[in-house]
Motif scaffolding. Structure first.
Motif, PDB file in Angstrom:
ATOM      1  N   GLN A   1       0.948  -1.435   0.085  1.00 21.99           N
ATOM      2  CA  GLN A   1      -0.048   0.004  -0.110  1.00 21.99           C
ATOM      3  C   GLN A   1       0.915   1.282   0.052  1.00 21.99           C
ATOM      4  O   GLN A   1       0.546   2.162  -0.851  1.00 21.99           O
ATOM      5  CB  GLN A   1      -1.065  -0.028   1.212  1.00 21.99           C
ATOM      6  N   ASP A   2       1.752   1.307   0.603  1.00 28.14           N
ATOM      7  CA  ASP A   2       2.651   2.648   1.047  1.00 28.14           C
ATOM      8  C   ASP A   2       3.522   2.770  -0.270  1.00 28.14           C
ATOM      9  O   ASP A   2       3.551   3.940  -0.712  1.00 28.14           O
ATOM     10  CB  ASP A   2       3.484   2.348   2.262  1.00 28.14           C
TER      11      ASP A   2
ATOM     12  N   MET B   1       1.215   3.913  -3.098  1.00 28.72           N
ATOM     13  CA  MET B   1       0.809   5.456  -2.716  1.00 28.72           C
ATOM     14  C   MET B   1       1.879   6.523  -3.273  1.00 28.72           C
ATOM     15  O   MET B   1       1.568   7.489  -3.617  1.00 28.72           O
ATOM     16  CB  MET B   1       0.541   5.646  -1.291  1.00 28.72           C
TER      17      MET B   1
ATOM     18  N   THR C   1      -4.377   9.616  -1.053  1.00 27.68           N
ATOM     19  CA  THR C   1      -4.901   8.548  -0.283  1.00 27.68           C
ATOM     20  C   THR C   1      -5.029   7.223  -1.213  1.00 27.68           C
ATOM     21  O   THR C   1      -4.924   7.518  -2.363  1.00 27.68           O
ATOM     22  CB  THR C   1      -6.423   8.710   0.319  1.00 27.68           C
TER      23      THR C   1
ATOM     24  N   ARG D   1      -7.023   3.243  -1.270  1.00 25.93           N
ATOM     25  CA  ARG D   1      -7.652   2.295  -0.471  1.00 25.93           C
ATOM     26  C   ARG D   1      -7.552   0.999  -1.390  1.00 25.93           C
ATOM     27  O   ARG D   1      -7.705   1.033  -2.542  1.00 25.93           O
ATOM     28  CB  ARG D   1      -9.200   2.663  -0.393  1.00 25.93           C
TER      29      ARG D   1
ATOM     30  N   ARG E   1     -15.148  10.907   5.297  1.00 25.05           N
ATOM     31  CA  ARG E   1     -13.751  11.076   5.555  1.00 25.05           C
ATOM     32  C   ARG E   1     -13.503  11.250   7.105  1.00 25.05           C
ATOM     33  O   ARG E   1     -14.487  12.246   7.697  1.00 25.05           O
ATOM     34  CB  ARG E   1     -12.889  11.889   4.871  1.00 25.05           C
TER      35      ARG E   1
ATOM     36  N   GLU F   1     -10.844   6.364   6.825  1.00 26.84           N
ATOM     37  CA  GLU F   1      -9.524   7.444   6.987  1.00 26.84           C
ATOM     38  C   GLU F   1      -9.045   7.640   5.629  1.00 26.84           C
ATOM     39  O   GLU F   1      -8.329   8.524   5.446  1.00 26.84           O
ATOM     40  CB  GLU F   1      -8.689   6.825   8.167  1.00 26.84           C
ATOM     41  N   GLN F   2      -9.218   6.923   4.762  1.00 26.92           N
ATOM     42  CA  GLN F   2      -8.526   6.975   3.362  1.00 26.92           C
ATOM     43  C   GLN F   2      -9.648   7.496   2.445  1.00 26.92           C
ATOM     44  O   GLN F   2      -9.100   7.499   1.278  1.00 26.92           O
ATOM     45  CB  GLN F   2      -8.330   5.377   2.948  1.00 26.92           C
TER      46      GLN F   2
END
Ligand SMILES: Nc1ncnc2c1ncn2[C@@H]1O[C@H](COP(=O)(O)OP(=O)(O)OP(=O)(O)O)[C@@H](O)[C@H]1O
Length: 619
Positions: free
Chosen positions: A218-219, A222, A229, A231, A467, A484-485
């Protein structure tokens, strides 16, 4: 009439009965009092200063001459009473007494025991004297025969870009594939779905590659995509892919006018509570039926799109429901979001901004719900649907029940002021109001456990998350990560079943909202069932219950079926003033009768009704 005329007419100079009425003069001669206002004629003789006082512990029965008067000429309250006579003594022999000292048991004129209490002076008023009955029968709205539903021409429609594969999207696909190669994950983007604000790249993995390999990237993804963000849906429910949702370079607005202008929405007359929410990544319009929800929680940080969402829900309902079919209770402690809806004929009460009044209105709804269930039981109806169907067919001689939607915009403000009452009422409404056609939508900016308490959460199955600031907040709303994403500005997750779906909320401007409201307001005026003045009285009355003993004393007097200040004082070892104040409050709540001179107040309700009152008061 003079004495001679009396004797001629009735054979007695003391009676001049006409329709059972005794003359003032005669009454004074016999009893030393001017009037017999009190229905209970066994009340003690009042002190008469004209007579010589004589203190005794027990009052002897009044002795009076036997009067040969036909029974039917006596006033009703004297007929059949045993009166001791002393024929040899002429005239009256009436004993009058000085008021005995406190607490002594005395015998009244006709030998019955009564208990003597403190003479009660007019008690101090703690609330305005007007007694208010919050529970008022639901008056059906008088239908306006020529009422017109708002036309769609009041709403804007927006043409969206038809380009499904812009340059930036192709670039995103290349970067994702490259990241997978760099980390030796065997798989690639199989297809990309461009939604209004996010694009979902669907990755097909080679057999044997664990899905978790993608989530662990994920990171990196991104960073490589330079996305704010990201998801990951691993896997996408119902599909053999893992989804990577990346924000679009250019976001499209989903116009509310477009989403409601469909047969799926407008022509679905079986679901009057179907509302337009927005559009998902696949480009499908998303509607939800509040009847099926049956209650919803909308949460998200400030500026995330909650209010726009609440407005699109309300306007959806106004587009399809006449005032006699749908009633609204709007609670807006922030005083900005829902106040434009004031004066709508759909409102049960003007928009409520005071948290305490809101709690009282919620209790009114609980009562309305109970009433509805009683009506269903009495008419063998399963629910509001079958009840209204039977009314329509003429099987039930009642008026159609409207659906009721309560909207609370900012639960946190209510919980701060009246947590116990609000939680209690929400719990009761959400647990069983569905069949009664009563639904609740609760919005909050603070999705924390002190606001969305367990009892509220467990009874509100549908969640709409915008959000939020943290993973913890997301878990409070959705029982999982994701919110939160989100991107804000209408980007939302709708959770009806197991897995939430992502969609872009429909946007409706303030001008459009005003246009719809004005169109309705011009046609008919509101017929409020609950007036703010009444709600305020209840709140004020509740505020006066500042005595911890109130509930205990109430239970005591009802169980004893007697309410004397003396008794309360003795039982609770409290002073006169405090006991009297509690008795006055008991009167204000209709638990006991008003003070009746020297007599103890009468208890007016049974234990079951008392418990209901105490529950409503949160005691
Ligand atoms: N569905 C949407 N589409 C496009 N923009 C939106 C949408 N929803 C909200 N916005 C934008 O976000 C702004 C804030 O939205 P909104 O007032 O609904 O937030 P909120 O969550 O109610 O905030 P607060 O809790 O502070 O009142 C709006 O003024 C609008 O510009």
């Amino acid at each position: 009439m003079d004495d001679d005329a009396n004797i001629q007419k009735t054979g007695n100079k003391y009676y001049e009965f006409k329709d059972g009425i005794i003359s003032k003069e005669t009454r004074k001669q016999i009893f030393g009092i001017d009037s017999y206002k009190h229905k209970n004629q066994d009340a003690p003789v009042k002190e008469d200063v004209a007579f010589e006082p004589k203190i005794e512990e027990e009052i002897q029965p009044i002795k009076m001459n036997h009067v040969e008067t036909p029974e039917n000429t006596l006033p009703p309250w004297m007929r059949g009473k045993h009166i001791e006579t002393t024929p040899e003594i002429g005239g009256l022999d009436v004993d009058t007494f000085k008021r005995p000292s406190k607490g002594i048991q005395i015998k009244a004129n006709f030998g019955e025991e009564i208990s003597e209490d403190y003479p009660e002076q007019a008690p101090p008023k703690y609330v305005e004297p007007k007694k208010t009955e919050v529970r008022q029968a639901f008056r059906a709205h008088t239908p306006t025969s020529n009422y017109q539903l708002p036309p769609l021409t009041l709403l804007k429609k927006v043409e969206r870009s038809a380009d499904d594969k812009p340059e930036w999207l192709v670039e995103q696909v290349e970067r994702i594939n490259q990241t997978l190669i760099d980390h030796a994950v065997e798989g690639e983007v199989a297809q990309s779905k461009k939604g209004p604000t996010v694009t979902r790249h669907e990755i097909s993995l080679e057999p044997g590659v664990p899905v978790k390999r993608i989530t662990s990237l994920q990171d990196n993804l991104m960073m490589n995509l330079a996305a704010k963000t990201l998801r990951i849906e691993a896997p996408i429910p119902g599909k053999p892919f893992v989804g990577i949702e990346v924000p679009n370079k250019i976001a499209d607005i989903v116009s509310f006018g477009n989403v409601v202008d469909t047969d799926e929405f407008l022509e679905d007359h079986k679901h009057p509570l179907k509302v337009a929410l927005g559009e998902d990544i696949d480009g499908t319009n998303i509607y939800v039926d509040i009847a099926k929800m049956p209650h919803g929680l909308i949460a998200g940080g400030t500026g995330s799109g909650k209010s726009v969402c609440v407005n699109s829900i309300l306007i959806s309902l106004l587009l399809k429901n006449r005032p006699e079919d749908l009633k609204l209770i709007l609670i807006d402690p922030k005083m900005v979001e829902l106040t434009p809806y004031n004066d709508l004929p759909h409102l049960i009460t003007p928009v409520i901004t005071d948290p305490k009044m809101a709690a009282t209105a919620l209790n009114w709804v609980v009562d309305e719900m109970e009433d509805r269930y009683k009506k269903f039981a009495g008419t063998r109806s399963r629910d509001i649907g079958s009840f209204n169907e039977n009314v329509k067919k003429g099987f039930i001689d009642e008026q159609k029940m409207p659906l009721i939607l309560i909207v609370i915009d900012e639960l946190a403000d209510l919980m701060m002021v009246a947590a116990h009452d609000v939680e209690n009422a929400i719990q009761r409404i959400t647990q069983k109001a569905r069949a009664a056609g009563i639904h609740l939508l609760v919005a909050t900016q603070r999705p924390t456990v002190d606001v969305i308490r367990g009892t509220i959460k467990s009874n509100i199955p549908t969640r709409i998350a915008f959000r939020v600031a943290s993973f913890t907040d997301s878990t409070t709303i959705l029982d999982g990560a994701g919110a939160e994403q989100l991107l804000g500005r209408g980007d939302m997750l709708l959770k009806e079943a197991e897995r939430p779906i992502r969609l872009q909320g429909a946007y409706i401007s303030n001008n459009e909202i005003d246009a719809v409201i004005d169109f309705i307001r011009q046609q008919t005026t509101p017929q409020y069932i609950l007036k703010h003045e009444d709600l305020r009285h209840i709140v004020q009355a509740k505020d006066t219950i500042d005595d911890d003993l109130f509930a205990q004393v109430a239970e005591y007097v009802v169980s004893e079926n007697s309410c004397s200040i003396n008794g309360i004082q003795k039982e609770y070892n409290i002073g006169f003033n405090r006991a009297q104040k509690i008795a006055t409050l008991l009167e204000q709540y209709g638990i006991v009768s008003p003070a009746q001179g020297t007599k103890a107040r009468e208890v007016l309700i049974d234990m079951l009704s008392l418990r209901e009152i105490l529950e409503k008061l949160g005691l």
